[in-house]
Scaffold this motif. Structure first.
Motif, short mmCIF file in Angstrom:
data_model
loop_
_atom_site.label_atom_id
_atom_site.label_comp_id
_atom_site.label_asym_id
_atom_site.label_seq_id
_atom_site.Cartn_x
_atom_site.Cartn_y
_atom_site.Cartn_z
N CYS A 259 8.35 4.25 -7.21
CA CYS A 259 8.57 2.96 -6.56
C CYS A 259 7.42 2.00 -6.83
N GLY B 16 7.86 -1.50 -8.59
CA GLY B 16 7.67 -2.65 -7.72
C GLY B 16 6.57 -3.61 -8.15
N GLY C 35 7.21 -4.17 -1.15
CA GLY C 35 7.66 -2.93 -1.77
C GLY C 35 6.50 -2.14 -2.36
N SER C 36 5.57 -2.83 -2.99
CA SER C 36 4.41 -2.16 -3.56
C SER C 36 3.54 -1.54 -2.48
#
Length: 254
Positions: free
Chosen positions: A71, A75, A81-82
């Motif tokens: 992810c 991302g 999200g990161s």
């Protein structure tokens, strides 16, 4: 404080690293507290078992590390999200590294002497991540000014020179110094110029026909281990718990 946070964490894009490191440390601490409670038979926590199979927490740790890593790659460097991926990765890494000794030995050595390796690796991981967070770059290239950084020859020689020092320190049996030397060049230089450990490949190769060097290396290793082994063991016991005293207890499940 706000200016420092913006200048040193947000602008360089180090917030994901900070979140991952924080999640890693918190997860390790919480995990050790729970496993020590289980070991002592206190609290509501119990081992997770499926039939006769004991599910070690390295299993969900691997899953979370893989999920968080993929992810994070997908991302980018910024955005919620990161940051979420960094936390997931840190939690998973904390669970995995807490059972590093189990992976290394392929055996349940959590509460044995061999289990101390997990604590050692966790401490090294936190220290190295902390150095990266403070701005130290691998092989010391962060020490170059803007003009030097534009000179590829200077950067290449800096990296190559420090890599040689790291390899020499590793060859001399000084794995921890070599690891820190990747981040801080002076540490690698210190390890490279000092006497090798008596059982290291360097000592076996270069001290074979040098009895004085072998004797000095053995004496220095003896004094070093005698001075630091006791405090080091107490520090590891304080962090991760003391190992089992007898072989019969060492085979007990957590």
């Amino acid at each position: 404080m706000g200016d420092w946070w913006q200048r040193n964490i947000i602008e360089p894009g180090k917030l994901p690293l900070l979140l991952a490191l924080t999640a890693f440390v918190v997860t390790f601490v919480v995990t050790r507290v729970i496993t020590r409670l289980i070991r002592a038979g206190k609290g509501p926590f119990r081992n997770i078992e499926t039939g006769s199979v004991h599910i070690h927490h390295v299993v969900p740790g691997v899953v979370l590390t893989v999920v968080g890593g993929f992810c994070a790659v997908a991302g980018g460097l910024h955005g919620f999200g990161s940051y979420a991926a960094a936390v997931v990765f840190g939690i998973g890494a904390g669970l995995v590294m807490d059972e590093f000794a189990l992976i290394l030995h392929l055996d349940d050595v959590y509460w044995t002497e061999d289990g101390r390796k997990s604590v050692e690796v966790v401490v090294l991981t936190v220290a190295l991540a902390g150095l990266l967070l403070l701005g130290f770059a691998p092989f010391g290239v962060n020490g170059l000014d803007s003009q030097e950084a534009q000179n590829r020859g200077t950067v290449t020689s800096t990296i190559a020179g420090n890599l040689v020092l790291v390899l020499i320190a590793l060859f001399k049996g000084k794995a921890r110094i070599a690891l820190f030397g990747v981040i801080v060049p002076f540490v690698a230089l210190f390890g490279a110029v000092r006497l090798a450990r008596p059982a290291s490949p360097w000592a076996k190769r270069f001290y074979r026909r040098r009895p004085r060097a072998r004797a000095r290396a053995a004496l220095r290793a003896y004094h070093h281990d005698r001075r630091w082994a006791g405090p080091g063991r107490k520090f590891q016991d304080w962090i991760g718990g003391a190992p089992d005293a007898g072989p019969e207890r060492a085979l007990e499940r957590r």
